[in-house]
Scaffold this active site. Structure first.
Site, PDB file in Angstrom:
ATOM      1  N   TYR A 130     -23.583 -17.025  24.055  1.00 19.50           N
ATOM      2  CA  TYR A 130     -23.702 -15.876  23.156  1.00 19.50           C
ATOM      3  C   TYR A 130     -24.280 -16.291  21.805  1.00 19.50           C
ATOM      4  O   TYR A 130     -25.003 -15.537  21.169  1.00 19.50           O
ATOM      5  CB  TYR A 130     -22.361 -15.130  23.013  1.00 19.50           C
ATOM      6  CG  TYR A 130     -22.150 -14.212  24.196  1.00 19.50           C
ATOM      7  CD1 TYR A 130     -22.825 -12.998  24.290  1.00 19.50           C
ATOM      8  CD2 TYR A 130     -21.348 -14.599  25.267  1.00 19.50           C
ATOM      9  CE1 TYR A 130     -22.682 -12.176  25.392  1.00 19.50           C
ATOM     10  CE2 TYR A 130     -21.196 -13.786  26.381  1.00 19.50           C
ATOM     11  CZ  TYR A 130     -21.868 -12.569  26.432  1.00 19.50           C
ATOM     12  OH  TYR A 130     -21.750 -11.772  27.539  1.00 19.50           O
ATOM     13  N   ARG A 133     -27.968 -16.425  22.309  1.00 20.88           N
ATOM     14  CA  ARG A 133     -28.534 -15.064  22.358  1.00 20.88           C
ATOM     15  C   ARG A 133     -28.498 -14.410  20.974  1.00 20.88           C
ATOM     16  O   ARG A 133     -29.406 -13.681  20.589  1.00 20.88           O
ATOM     17  CB  ARG A 133     -27.778 -14.212  23.384  1.00 20.88           C
ATOM     18  CG  ARG A 133     -28.145 -14.594  24.819  1.00 20.88           C
ATOM     19  CD  ARG A 133     -27.444 -13.730  25.830  1.00 20.88           C
ATOM     20  NE  ARG A 133     -27.681 -12.323  25.641  1.00 20.88           N
ATOM     21  CZ  ARG A 133     -26.873 -11.358  26.120  1.00 20.88           C
ATOM     22  NH1 ARG A 133     -25.776 -11.684  26.799  1.00 20.88           N
ATOM     23  NH2 ARG A 133     -27.155 -10.099  25.915  1.00 20.88           N
ATOM     24  N   ASP A 186     -27.769  -5.657  21.179  1.00 18.74           N
ATOM     25  CA  ASP A 186     -28.487  -6.397  20.130  1.00 18.74           C
ATOM     26  C   ASP A 186     -28.484  -5.727  18.752  1.00 18.74           C
ATOM     27  O   ASP A 186     -28.901  -6.341  17.763  1.00 18.74           O
ATOM     28  CB  ASP A 186     -29.933  -6.685  20.575  1.00 18.74           C
ATOM     29  CG  ASP A 186     -30.718  -5.420  20.963  1.00 18.74           C
ATOM     30  OD1 ASP A 186     -30.487  -4.358  20.354  1.00 18.74           O
ATOM     31  OD2 ASP A 186     -31.565  -5.510  21.877  1.00 18.74           O
ATOM     32  N   HIS A 194     -22.074  -0.992  26.052  1.00 10.42           N
ATOM     33  CA  HIS A 194     -21.679  -2.343  26.482  1.00 10.42           C
ATOM     34  C   HIS A 194     -21.228  -3.239  25.329  1.00 10.42           C
ATOM     35  O   HIS A 194     -21.113  -4.444  25.507  1.00 10.42           O
ATOM     36  CB  HIS A 194     -22.840  -3.007  27.253  1.00 10.42           C
ATOM     37  CG  HIS A 194     -23.118  -2.336  28.565  1.00 10.42           C
ATOM     38  ND1 HIS A 194     -24.258  -2.550  29.300  1.00 10.42           N
ATOM     39  CD2 HIS A 194     -22.382  -1.442  29.274  1.00 10.42           C
ATOM     40  CE1 HIS A 194     -24.220  -1.815  30.404  1.00 10.42           C
ATOM     41  NE2 HIS A 194     -23.106  -1.127  30.408  1.00 10.42           N
ATOM     42  N   CYS A 198      -9.660 -15.803  15.005  1.00  6.03           N
ATOM     43  CA  CYS A 198      -9.186 -14.633  14.273  1.00  6.03           C
ATOM     44  C   CYS A 198      -8.312 -15.086  13.102  1.00  6.03           C
ATOM     45  O   CYS A 198      -7.808 -16.219  13.089  1.00  6.03           O
ATOM     46  CB  CYS A 198      -8.377 -13.784  15.252  1.00  6.03           C
ATOM     47  SG  CYS A 198      -7.681 -12.282  14.555  1.00  6.03           S
ATOM     48  N   GLY A 255     -36.601   1.908  29.517  1.00  3.73           N
ATOM     49  CA  GLY A 255     -36.475   0.453  29.643  1.00  3.73           C
ATOM     50  C   GLY A 255     -35.192  -0.010  30.295  1.00  3.73           C
ATOM     51  O   GLY A 255     -34.633  -1.020  29.895  1.00  3.73           O
ATOM     52  N   THR A 256     -34.750   0.742  31.305  1.00  4.45           N
ATOM     53  CA  THR A 256     -33.570   0.283  32.043  1.00  4.45           C
ATOM     54  C   THR A 256     -33.868   0.287  33.537  1.00  4.45           C
ATOM     55  O   THR A 256     -34.579   1.181  34.023  1.00  4.45           O
ATOM     56  CB  THR A 256     -32.308   1.131  31.731  1.00  4.45           C
ATOM     57  OG1 THR A 256     -31.242   0.713  32.597  1.00  4.45           O
ATOM     58  CG2 THR A 256     -32.535   2.621  31.886  1.00  4.45           C
ATOM     59  N   ASN A 290     -40.923   3.300  31.568  1.00  3.60           N
ATOM     60  CA  ASN A 290     -40.687   1.950  32.041  1.00  3.60           C
ATOM     61  C   ASN A 290     -42.030   1.334  32.393  1.00  3.60           C
ATOM     62  O   ASN A 290     -42.980   2.053  32.705  1.00  3.60           O
ATOM     63  CB  ASN A 290     -39.760   1.974  33.282  1.00  3.60           C
ATOM     64  CG  ASN A 290     -39.030   0.657  33.497  1.00  3.60           C
ATOM     65  OD1 ASN A 290     -39.656  -0.388  33.610  1.00  3.60           O
ATOM     66  ND2 ASN A 290     -37.700   0.721  33.536  1.00  3.60           N
TER      67      ASN A 290
END
Ligand code: OAD
Length: 244
Positions: A67, A70, A104, A118, A146, A185-186, A211
């Site tokens: 992650y 990314r 993002d 998501h 945390c 775009g999916t 798309n």
């Protein structure tokens, strides 16, 4: 009149628009998609090793490293013409609801408000007390912790996990009540997001699929396919709105 002109005309008079986006809208910003054969993340990595609660329980450092990599890509990226066109659409037509599967945050950077089905790669949440906070790639401690001392996890919906019921309810309500539904775009393979265009089509909305590849997309009399890059097709759809 071209197909794009016809859709643009319909958008000009629509008062309720739902927009669903996937990884393809951020491709032109340099963010890899998931399922494209050579470049998609899932052609190089196994989701069960990196995006599942089991993977995190087994090896949180590997999951966080992925992650963090990314997140570095996202931090370097800027919204493209597709994100900007949707933000403009939301400004011009207040009844536009944007639902994204992307984590993002580029829609928000472009000025949009979005239902993030998501989650977000910019947020982490505590594995113990569930508090949420922003995280950055140069946290002093990694994996980040945390305030309560427990380990944080990315605030992302992993495989096998439930989406937020409240957000899902808003997304379904938008699909049920819209005049025009844009699916952009999916690959439309991941539920429950993949059901949203069908719900809109069943309620007689015009469904517009944008798309680069139309394999596996919806086919029905009220579904229109606009083949091309989101960053090129979406600004063209909005031109008549700008002059109205
Ligand atoms: P996919 O990678 O499955 O699909 C991306 C789609 O974008 C493909 O249909 C491409 O043809 C299309 N595409 C690529 N470049 C494009 C461009 N410039 N303009 C328009 N379309 C383009 O990504 P998603 O459908 O978003 O979940 O995947 C859904 C979910 O699966 C993701 O949210 C992710 C993944 O596992 C989580 O991480 C929870």
């Amino acid at each position: 009149m071209t197909e794009i002109d016809r859709v643009a005309e319909r958008l000009r008079t629509a008062t309720r628009i739902a927009v669903l986006t996937g990884a393809g809208i951020s491709a032109e910003s340099g963010i890899p998609t998931f399922r494209e054969a050579q470049t998609g993340l899932w052609s190089r990595f196994r989701p069960e090793d990196l995006a599942s609660p089991d993977a995190f329980a087994r090896d949180p450092t590997t999951v966080w490293d992925w992650y963090r990599w990314r997140r570095e890509l996202v931090d370097r990226a800027a919204p493209n013409e597709g994100h900007t066109a949707i933000a403009e659409l939301q400004r011009r037509v207040p009844g536009t609801v944007l639902i994204t599967q992307n984590v993002d945050g580029l829609h928000q950077s472009a000025g949009s408000e979005a239902i993030e089905l998501h989650g977000s790669i910019r947020r982490a949440r505590c594995t113990a007390c569930h508090a949420k906070r922003e995280w950055s790639v140069d946290e002093s401690e990694f994996p980040p912790r945390c305030n309560c001392g427990s380990m944080l996890r990315p605030d992302i919906v992993w495989f096998g996990e439930q989406l937020s019921e409240a957000q899902l309810a808003r997304a379904f309500a938008a699909a049920e009540s819209c005049n025009v539904f844009l699916s952009i775009g999916t690959s439309n393979l991941v539920q429950p997001a993949a059901s949203l265009p069908w719900i809109a089509a069943d309620r007689h909305a015009l469904v517009v699929v944008v798309n680069t590849v139309m394999d596996g997309q919806h086919h029905a009399p009220n579904v229109v396919h606009l083949t091309g890059k989101a960053g090129q097709v979406l600004p063209r759809l909005l031109t008549p709105l700008a002059s109205s």
